[in-house]
Design a protein around this motif. Structure first.
Motif, PDB file in Angstrom:
ATOM      1  N   MET A  61      20.966 -52.296  37.005  1.00 45.73           N
ATOM      2  CA  MET A  61      20.502 -51.604  38.175  1.00 45.73           C
ATOM      3  C   MET A  61      21.616 -51.642  39.221  1.00 45.73           C
ATOM      4  SD  MET A  61      17.251 -52.555  40.655  1.00 45.73           S
ATOM      5  CE  MET A  61      16.616 -53.579  39.384  1.00 45.73           C
ATOM      6  N   SER A  62      21.861 -50.523  39.839  1.00 46.39           N
ATOM      7  CA  SER A  62      22.839 -50.511  40.920  1.00 46.39           C
ATOM      8  C   SER A  62      22.454 -49.431  41.917  1.00 46.39           C
ATOM      9  CB  SER A  62      24.243 -50.271  40.382  1.00 46.39           C
ATOM     10  OG  SER A  62      24.343 -48.985  39.831  1.00 46.39           O
ATOM     11  N   TYR A  63      22.837 -49.665  43.162  1.00 42.48           N
ATOM     12  CA  TYR A  63      22.574 -48.717  44.236  1.00 42.48           C
ATOM     13  C   TYR A  63      23.886 -48.385  44.908  1.00 42.48           C
ATOM     14  CZ  TYR A  63      17.672 -49.973  43.781  1.00 42.48           C
ATOM     15  OH  TYR A  63      16.404 -50.185  43.306  1.00 42.48           O
ATOM     16  N   ARG A  64      23.996 -47.160  45.392  1.00 45.01           N
ATOM     17  CA  ARG A  64      25.148 -46.743  46.169  1.00 45.01           C
ATOM     18  C   ARG A  64      24.660 -46.389  47.567  1.00 45.01           C
ATOM     19  NH1 ARG A  64      26.105 -42.921  42.027  1.00 45.01           N
ATOM     20  NH2 ARG A  64      25.827 -41.386  43.649  1.00 45.01           N
ATOM     21  N   HIS A  71      21.566 -52.674  53.161  1.00 45.49           N
ATOM     22  CA  HIS A  71      22.118 -53.836  52.473  1.00 45.49           C
ATOM     23  C   HIS A  71      22.708 -54.806  53.499  1.00 45.49           C
ATOM     24  CE1 HIS A  71      24.210 -56.202  49.465  1.00 45.49           C
ATOM     25  NE2 HIS A  71      25.350 -56.027  50.125  1.00 45.49           N
ATOM     26  N   HIS A 120      25.183 -56.815  54.158  1.00 44.89           N
ATOM     27  CA  HIS A 120      26.504 -57.007  53.547  1.00 44.89           C
ATOM     28  C   HIS A 120      27.283 -58.199  54.090  1.00 44.89           C
ATOM     29  CE1 HIS A 120      27.264 -54.801  57.204  1.00 44.89           C
ATOM     30  NE2 HIS A 120      28.577 -54.923  57.057  1.00 44.89           N
ATOM     31  N   ASN A 141      18.042 -60.481  46.673  1.00 45.02           N
ATOM     32  CA  ASN A 141      18.566 -59.122  46.821  1.00 45.02           C
ATOM     33  C   ASN A 141      18.603 -58.865  48.326  1.00 45.02           C
ATOM     34  OD1 ASN A 141      18.827 -58.138  44.053  1.00 45.02           O
ATOM     35  ND2 ASN A 141      16.611 -58.396  43.992  1.00 45.02           N
ATOM     36  N   LEU A 173      20.905 -47.693  52.466  1.00 46.32           N
ATOM     37  CA  LEU A 173      20.455 -47.423  51.096  1.00 46.32           C
ATOM     38  C   LEU A 173      19.444 -46.286  51.015  1.00 46.32           C
ATOM     39  CD1 LEU A 173      20.021 -51.084  49.799  1.00 46.32           C
ATOM     40  CD2 LEU A 173      21.990 -49.542  49.513  1.00 46.32           C
TER      41      LEU A 173
END
Length: 159
Positions: free
Chosen positions: A1-4, A57, A59, A89, A120
């Motif tokens: 799973m990945s999000y940009r 996110h 960060h 997460n 996101l």
């Protein structure tokens, strides 16, 4: 799973330390949400909503721990019983007031997010969907009165 990321959030806060810890404690603080051009068509009709939910996110935080000492208490609690940014997460949510839309830029108020935070997703805030009557607020019941003065003190920042 990945999000940009679909964009970036801009605010007057250059670092986590000192940021209000919830949007309701950031009344009147203005910012902008820059949606990347390739996602701009997804903003169609968003101006019809007075509030939006920003999903982003965290960060700048340390990797998540399962026990944390949240901002408004001196005791440790399970991370899932808090709104602490350091999570398995590191996903944040904030409900902000939408005050304007210019192309791919959203003008917002009541922002409690560090400048440069990766965006996101955006969802419309709809009271009929999102407001619930609650019977309990857990450990926050005895601490929620601290919210207006509570600020990020840097305890979750990477370093």
């Amino acid at each position: 799973m990945s999000y940009r990321p679909i964009g970036v959030i801009h605010s007057p806060f250059n670092e986590p330390k000192g940021v209000p810890i919830q949007p309701s404690a950031a009344k009147g603080v203005r910012g902008t949400v820059e949606v990347f051009p390739e996602y701009a068509s997804g903003l169609k009709d968003i101006e019809g909503f007075s509030h939006i939910i920003l999903i982003y996110h965290f960060h700048l935080v340390e990797p998540g721990k399962l026990l944390v000492r949240p901002y408004m208490d001196d005791e440790e609690h399970g991370v899932f019983a808090t709104r602490a940014p350091s999570r398995p997460n590191p996903i944040g949510i904030s409900i902000v007031r939408l005050t304007g839309v210019e192309g791919n830029m959203l003008q917002v108020e009541d922002i409690d997010i560090v400048d440069g935070t990766p965006l996101l997703d955006i969802k419309p805030y709809v009271p009929e969907f999102d407001i619930r009557d609650v019977e309990r607020k857990g450990w926050l019941e005895r601490n929620v009165h601290k919210l207006p003065e509570a600020k990020d003190d840097g305890r979750f920042v990477k370093g």
